[in-house]
Design an enzyme around this catalytic site. Structure first.
Site, PDB file in Angstrom:
ATOM      1  N   GLN A   1     -29.968  36.059 -19.628  1.00 57.95           N
ATOM      2  CA  GLN A   1     -30.884  37.064 -19.190  1.00 57.95           C
ATOM      3  C   GLN A   1     -31.240  37.127 -20.595  1.00 57.95           C
ATOM      4  O   GLN A   1     -31.710  38.407 -20.869  1.00 57.95           O
ATOM      5  CB  GLN A   1     -30.010  37.822 -19.269  1.00 57.95           C
ATOM      6  CG  GLN A   1     -29.055  37.257 -17.352  1.00 57.95           C
ATOM      7  CD  GLN A   1     -28.766  38.787 -16.898  1.00 57.95           C
ATOM      8  OE1 GLN A   1     -29.236  40.458 -16.397  1.00 57.95           O
ATOM      9  NE2 GLN A   1     -27.052  38.702 -17.225  1.00 57.95           N
TER      10      GLN A   1
ATOM     11  N   LYS B   1     -19.623  41.658 -16.773  1.00 61.06           N
ATOM     12  CA  LYS B   1     -19.536  41.630 -18.172  1.00 61.06           C
ATOM     13  C   LYS B   1     -19.755  43.130 -18.663  1.00 61.06           C
ATOM     14  O   LYS B   1     -18.354  43.613 -18.937  1.00 61.06           O
ATOM     15  CB  LYS B   1     -20.863  40.959 -19.014  1.00 61.06           C
ATOM     16  CG  LYS B   1     -20.760  39.576 -18.324  1.00 61.06           C
ATOM     17  CD  LYS B   1     -22.156  38.924 -19.286  1.00 61.06           C
ATOM     18  CE  LYS B   1     -23.227  39.427 -18.548  1.00 61.06           C
ATOM     19  NZ  LYS B   1     -23.516  39.070 -17.230  1.00 61.06           N
ATOM     20  N   THR B   2     -19.956  43.945 -18.381  1.00 59.07           N
ATOM     21  CA  THR B   2     -20.299  45.583 -18.699  1.00 59.07           C
ATOM     22  C   THR B   2     -18.868  45.710 -18.058  1.00 59.07           C
ATOM     23  O   THR B   2     -17.758  46.617 -19.165  1.00 59.07           O
ATOM     24  CB  THR B   2     -21.481  46.141 -17.974  1.00 59.07           C
ATOM     25  OG1 THR B   2     -22.631  45.797 -17.978  1.00 59.07           O
ATOM     26  CG2 THR B   2     -21.158  47.392 -18.330  1.00 59.07           C
TER      27      THR B   2
ATOM     28  N   ARG C   1     -30.696  41.709 -10.083  1.00 53.20           N
ATOM     29  CA  ARG C   1     -30.144  42.870  -9.634  1.00 53.20           C
ATOM     30  C   ARG C   1     -30.107  43.132  -8.637  1.00 53.20           C
ATOM     31  O   ARG C   1     -29.624  44.121  -7.816  1.00 53.20           O
ATOM     32  CB  ARG C   1     -31.304  44.505 -10.071  1.00 53.20           C
ATOM     33  CG  ARG C   1     -32.021  44.050 -11.171  1.00 53.20           C
ATOM     34  CD  ARG C   1     -30.979  43.758 -12.526  1.00 53.20           C
ATOM     35  NE  ARG C   1     -30.776  42.463 -12.512  1.00 53.20           N
ATOM     36  CZ  ARG C   1     -29.528  42.709 -13.096  1.00 53.20           C
ATOM     37  NH1 ARG C   1     -28.591  43.485 -13.989  1.00 53.20           N
ATOM     38  NH2 ARG C   1     -29.310  41.108 -13.569  1.00 53.20           N
TER      39      ARG C   1
ATOM     40  N   ASP D   1     -22.970  45.022 -25.741  1.00 52.66           N
ATOM     41  CA  ASP D   1     -23.528  44.407 -24.315  1.00 52.66           C
ATOM     42  C   ASP D   1     -24.759  43.920 -24.613  1.00 52.66           C
ATOM     43  O   ASP D   1     -25.411  44.509 -25.628  1.00 52.66           O
ATOM     44  CB  ASP D   1     -23.859  45.574 -23.480  1.00 52.66           C
ATOM     45  CG  ASP D   1     -23.641  45.567 -21.604  1.00 52.66           C
ATOM     46  OD1 ASP D   1     -23.484  43.635 -21.802  1.00 52.66           O
ATOM     47  OD2 ASP D   1     -23.653  46.376 -20.909  1.00 52.66           O
ATOM     48  N   GLU D   2     -25.151  43.100 -23.834  1.00 53.81           N
ATOM     49  CA  GLU D   2     -25.878  42.167 -23.642  1.00 53.81           C
ATOM     50  C   GLU D   2     -26.262  41.448 -24.630  1.00 53.81           C
ATOM     51  O   GLU D   2     -27.618  41.723 -25.492  1.00 53.81           O
ATOM     52  CB  GLU D   2     -27.664  43.266 -23.423  1.00 53.81           C
ATOM     53  CG  GLU D   2     -27.198  44.309 -21.997  1.00 53.81           C
ATOM     54  CD  GLU D   2     -27.544  43.038 -20.985  1.00 53.81           C
ATOM     55  OE1 GLU D   2     -28.471  42.402 -20.842  1.00 53.81           O
ATOM     56  OE2 GLU D   2     -27.443  43.849 -19.563  1.00 53.81           O
TER      57      GLU D   2
HETATM   58  P1  ATP Z   1     -25.544  41.694 -15.731  1.00 49.48           P
HETATM   59  O1  ATP Z   1     -25.549  40.357 -16.587  1.00 49.48           O
HETATM   60  O2  ATP Z   1     -26.745  42.131 -14.934  1.00 49.48           O
HETATM   61  O3  ATP Z   1     -25.349  43.101 -16.602  1.00 49.48           O
HETATM   62  P2  ATP Z   1     -22.557  42.155 -15.879  1.00 49.48           P
HETATM   63  O4  ATP Z   1     -21.706  41.128 -15.458  1.00 49.48           O
HETATM   64  O5  ATP Z   1     -22.385  42.962 -16.456  1.00 49.48           O
HETATM   65  O6  ATP Z   1     -24.122  41.789 -14.800  1.00 49.48           O
HETATM   66  P3  ATP Z   1     -21.117  44.090 -13.984  1.00 49.48           P
HETATM   67  O7  ATP Z   1     -22.582  45.299 -14.271  1.00 49.48           O
HETATM   68  O8  ATP Z   1     -20.052  44.778 -14.504  1.00 49.48           O
HETATM   69  O9  ATP Z   1     -21.924  42.455 -13.763  1.00 49.48           O
HETATM   70  O10 ATP Z   1     -20.343  43.979 -12.550  1.00 49.48           O
HETATM   71  C1  ATP Z   1     -21.369  43.805 -11.239  1.00 49.48           C
HETATM   72  C2  ATP Z   1     -20.795  44.328 -10.357  1.00 49.48           C
HETATM   73  O11 ATP Z   1     -19.669  44.063  -9.629  1.00 49.48           O
HETATM   74  C3  ATP Z   1     -20.240  46.074 -10.342  1.00 49.48           C
HETATM   75  O12 ATP Z   1     -20.979  46.957  -9.379  1.00 49.48           O
HETATM   76  C4  ATP Z   1     -18.912  45.304 -10.293  1.00 49.48           C
HETATM   77  O13 ATP Z   1     -17.947  47.113 -10.384  1.00 49.48           O
HETATM   78  C5  ATP Z   1     -18.772  44.614  -9.814  1.00 49.48           C
HETATM   79  N1  ATP Z   1     -17.088  43.651 -10.444  1.00 49.48           N
HETATM   80  C6  ATP Z   1     -17.216  43.410 -11.854  1.00 49.48           C
HETATM   81  N2  ATP Z   1     -15.629  42.743 -11.611  1.00 49.48           N
HETATM   82  C7  ATP Z   1     -15.613  43.273 -10.347  1.00 49.48           C
HETATM   83  C8  ATP Z   1     -14.118  43.138  -9.399  1.00 49.48           C
HETATM   84  N3  ATP Z   1     -12.651  42.264 -10.781  1.00 49.48           N
HETATM   85  N4  ATP Z   1     -13.627  43.551  -8.793  1.00 49.48           N
HETATM   86  C9  ATP Z   1     -14.482  44.349  -7.614  1.00 49.48           C
HETATM   87  N5  ATP Z   1     -15.571  44.483  -7.971  1.00 49.48           N
HETATM   88  C10 ATP Z   1     -16.331  44.132  -9.959  1.00 49.48           C
HETATM   89 MG    MG Z   2     -23.526  43.738 -17.535  1.00 47.89          MG
END
Ligand code: ATP
Ligand code: MG
Length: 723
Positions: free
Chosen positions: A251, A35-36, A603, A220-221
């Site tokens: 979350q 997402k981030t 995490r 975000d969040e």
């Molecule tokens: P959270 O809910 O904990 O905030 P999130 O959904 O924001 O998580 P991110 O932090 O954006 O998730 O991504 C998690 C990890 O996965 C990061 O290390 C990111 O670089 C990696 N990632 C996300 N999408 C891809 C992709 N398409 N290919 C490779 N790596 C990815």
């Molecule tokens: Mg995130």
């Protein structure tokens, strides 16, 4: 335009979100699904491909650290610096807006931000002023009430007392507190948000300006926005803005601070035609960790429900360690950290997560003894340390004499013969004349006080004036240095022999370096000092000064949100501690704790340790507890129990239900004996189990009895009681 770098390493759903047309969009997805990442790429996409000016983007993140990271990631994608990009936390952005529009917001230009400690001190002083018995009115509860109302966007005049005298009194406190803040130009955290909302709501021109400017609102969040934050966003978006929010209902962990996960539904109603994108592939964790997290969160009823999968490796099992007490737990964690570091891993790639801040002390002690550098997020915060707040208070007074909270903090620090009685006199004068402490001091020093007290007070005021005069025109860090010098705080702490005083002096020196490396924003209209002071207030609670060192990361599960680490320890996994005692009796509370547990587990990227202590001394009390029910919610197949334990067929008789413990924390029928466990024997009295061997009917234990000495006993005959 070559768009590949921006769309590189995005899956189809992520790409859909990143390249979506300029319409409201909501990305709802589980932890680690990117997402981030989508948010960052969306910003880069808009700027680089859609030709949107960075000026018309507003991006909200959860921490200042996340904001800095997002800025640098966008810059890396675009290969150019992005100034003029409004990116920050809700509080940071609200602050920025109020600095620009202090007049419209009804604030003095040099208004000061106060943190929750300052706020509490103001409330205590207020109670004293009103001659109110603070045994009946708990300052913390008043603070809670005031902030809660502000988070809902409510001023005292908006609140109904419902005929309840208690409530009427709380509203009166709120009103009186507001007056003090207004008089001193003080703005607490909740006020930042509330004012930023009001200033837009009540100034049509300003609102129009910002609506015209910020076309794209990236958040975000999103699941953890509170009412006033959401209202601010909605106001800014108007009919034409394009909100783009990412979040995860599983979350949502700040309900206790007013966050409302319902905003996810509200968003879709408020912005008809919202495009909803779901991301289901997790890229962060091993399959074992992800499946464990999915299994735990599946126990919640209130969920939107989603299916999160990974095609990554199965990975290692989750290690569960049952410690004898909190020290054993810390030793275990430190041992594992040592191995990890010895294998050539970066310390910063490991994190120790706990439910409550107080748990960090024992871990810190252990880390210090083991000489492993660590950093505590949100614990002993640099800008919240006493000596730093002292120095900042002097600095704040040079900028704003009417800052009562700073005045009271340092008027007699270092001691200069201004006693409680003099301070009380100033307070009553200030109250009677509705003026600041500074003005009151000036008045009573010339009229009411006797010679010595008057001289002391005058000397203090002369000192502040001198600080202001002599630092006028100096560079920020020289200013800070000179004010510290004139304050004689260093000499004051030198008297405090030993490590503590030394650390304080080092910290003061560190404050000068912090000022040196501080880069004021040229676009801001306030002085570098005011900007630095605001930065100090906003930054407190995030990271510490020595941020460059490779350190093990310690933080609460709450502050770990959004972050990821190859190695994670979740410690203190005991019922009563986590889930927290306060929430176990209430279904909603328990579900929020479970979401927090889900945040904690997710995490971890490669390796997760879960630890609990059978006996824990916390806040000076000894507690005996059961392993957290959340451990039992992780399927057995994902778990490896660490401590080799003797399993016995015949259960020992627990003495009371609260002391009942089980060998695995899950299999209730099998009760084990642990080394170090206290037991009682009919004849030999009390003792501690030193050793155990054998199985079933032959199981024997060695017990060191306090009076009778060491004995081997056959369990099935000994009839031991657990203690
Ligand atoms: P959270 O809910 O904990 O905030 P999130 O959904 O924001 O998580 P991110 O932090 O954006 O998730 O991504 C998690 C990890 O996965 C990061 O290390 C990111 O670089 C990696 N990632 C996300 N999408 C891809 C992709 N398409 N290919 C490779 N790596 C990815
Ligand atoms: Mg995130």
């Amino acid at each position: 335009m070559d768009v590949t770098p921006i769309l590189d390493r995005l899956n189809d759903a992520q790409r859909e979100a990143v390249t979506a047309p300029p319409e409201p969009a909501l990305v709802i997805a589980g932890a680690g699904s990117g997402k981030t990442r989508v948010l960052v790429h969306r910003a880069a996409w808009l700027i680089d491909v859609e030709g949107v000016s960075p000026q018309s983007l507003l991006a909200v993140t959860f921490t200042n650290k996340a904001a800095a990271e997002m800025r640098s990631r966008i810059e890396a994608l675009l290969k150019m610096p992005v100034q003029h990009l409004w990116i920050g936390t809700f509080h940071g952005l609200a602050h920025r807006m109020l600095r620009r529009h202090w007049r419209e917001a009804g604030l003095p230009q040099n208004f000061q931000i106060i943190d929750s400690d300052d706020q509490l001190r103001l409330i205590k002083r207020l109670l004293k002023n009103l001659e109110i018995d603070d045994s009946r009115w708990v300052p913390k509860e008043i603070q809670w009430f005031i902030n809660g109302q502000k988070d809902e966007g409510l001023r005292p005049s908006h609140i109904d007392d419902d005929g309840d005298p208690n409530r009427r009194q709380l509203i009166a406190f709120y009103r009186a507190y507001e007056e003090i803040c207004q008089r001193g130009g003080l703005v607490d955290f909740a006020e930042l948000l509330l004012r930023a909302h009001e200033v837009l709501r009540d100034n049509a021109e300003l609102l129009e300006h910002y609506r015209g400017r910020f076309k794209h609102l990236l958040v975000d969040e999103f699941q953890d926005t509170n009412a006033i934050q959401y209202a601010w966003l909605r106001l800014l978006a108007g009919d034409k803005g394009v909100p783009f929010a990412v979040g995860d209902d599983d979350q949502s962990i700040y309900r206790w601070r007013g966050a409302r996960v319902e905003h996810i539904h509200r968003f879709q109603k408020d912005f008809p035609g919202t495009r909803v994108v779901k991301l289901e592939q997790n890229y962060r964790s091993t399959a074992t960790i992800l499946n464990a997290a999915n299994a735990v969160i599946a126990n919640n009823q209130a969920r939107m429900g989603k299916n999160l999968w990974t095609d990554g490796a199965v990975g290692e099992l989750i290690k569960v360690y049952s410690a004898y007490n909190e020290r054993d737990e810390a030793d275990f964690i430190i041992g594992r950290l040592r191995d990890w570091i010895a294998q050539g891993n970066a310390r910063a790639d490991s994190a120790i997560l706990y439910r409550s801040n107080a748990q960090s002390r024992v871990l810190e002690e252990g880390l210090i003894n083991a000489r492993i550098p660590y950093r505590v997020y949100g614990g002993l915060r640099f800008f919240e340390r006493a000596e730093i707040k002292d120095a900042l208070a002097y600095l704040r007074l040079t900028s704003n004499r009417d800052d009562d909270s700073s005045f009271e903090r340092v008027v007699n620090r270092p001691t200069r013969g201004i006693g409680a009685r003099t301070v009380d006199m100033m307070r009553s004068y200030a109250r009677a004349n509705a003026c600041s402490m500074w003005r009151a001091a000036g008045a009573i020093a010339s009229d009411e006080l006797n010679g010595r007290a008057a001289n002391a007070l005058k000397a203090f005021m002369t000192l502040i004036e001198r600080m202001a005069r002599e630092t006028n025109g100096l560079e920020l860090h020289d200013k800070v240095d000179h004010v510290i010098h004139l304050s004689t705080l260093v000499a004051f702490f030198e008297k405090d022999k030993g490590e503590k005083g030394e650390t304080r002096i080092e910290n003061l020196a560190e404050l000068v370096s912090a000022a040196k490396s501080f880069e004021p924003d040229p676009a801001e209209e306030m002085s570098a000092l005011d900007e630095f002071l605001s930065h100090a207030a906003l930054e407190a609670g995030e990271g510490q000064a020595d941020a460059w060192e490779d350190c093990v990361q310690l933080m609460t599960m709450h502050s770990a949100k959004g972050l990821e680490f190859p190695l994670v320890f979740m410690c203190g996994m005991e019922d009563g501690l986590f889930p927290h005692q306060r929430s176990v009796s209430d279904a909603n509370g328990l579900e929020e704790e479970r979401r927090l547990c889900y945040v904690g587990i997710t995490r971890a990227m490669q390796c997760l340790y879960v630890t609990y202590a059978e006996q824990r001394r916390l806040h000076g009390m000894d507690n005996f507890s059961q392993p957290s029910r959340f451990i039992a919610e992780i399927p057995n197949k994902h778990i490896e129990e660490i401590r080799p334990r003797v399993q016995v067929a015949r259960p020992l008789r627990p003495t009371t239900p609260t002391q009942k413990r089980t060998a695995t924390g899950r299999a209730g029928s099998e009760i084990g004996v642990r080394l170090g466990q206290r037991v009682r024997h009919n004849k030999f009295g009390e003792g501690v189990i030193l050793n155990a061997e054998g199985q079933g009917a032959h199981a024997r234990v060695e017990v060191n009895f306090e009076v009778a000495g060491t004995k081997w006993l056959v369990l099935s005959y000994a009839n031991l009681d657990l203690m």
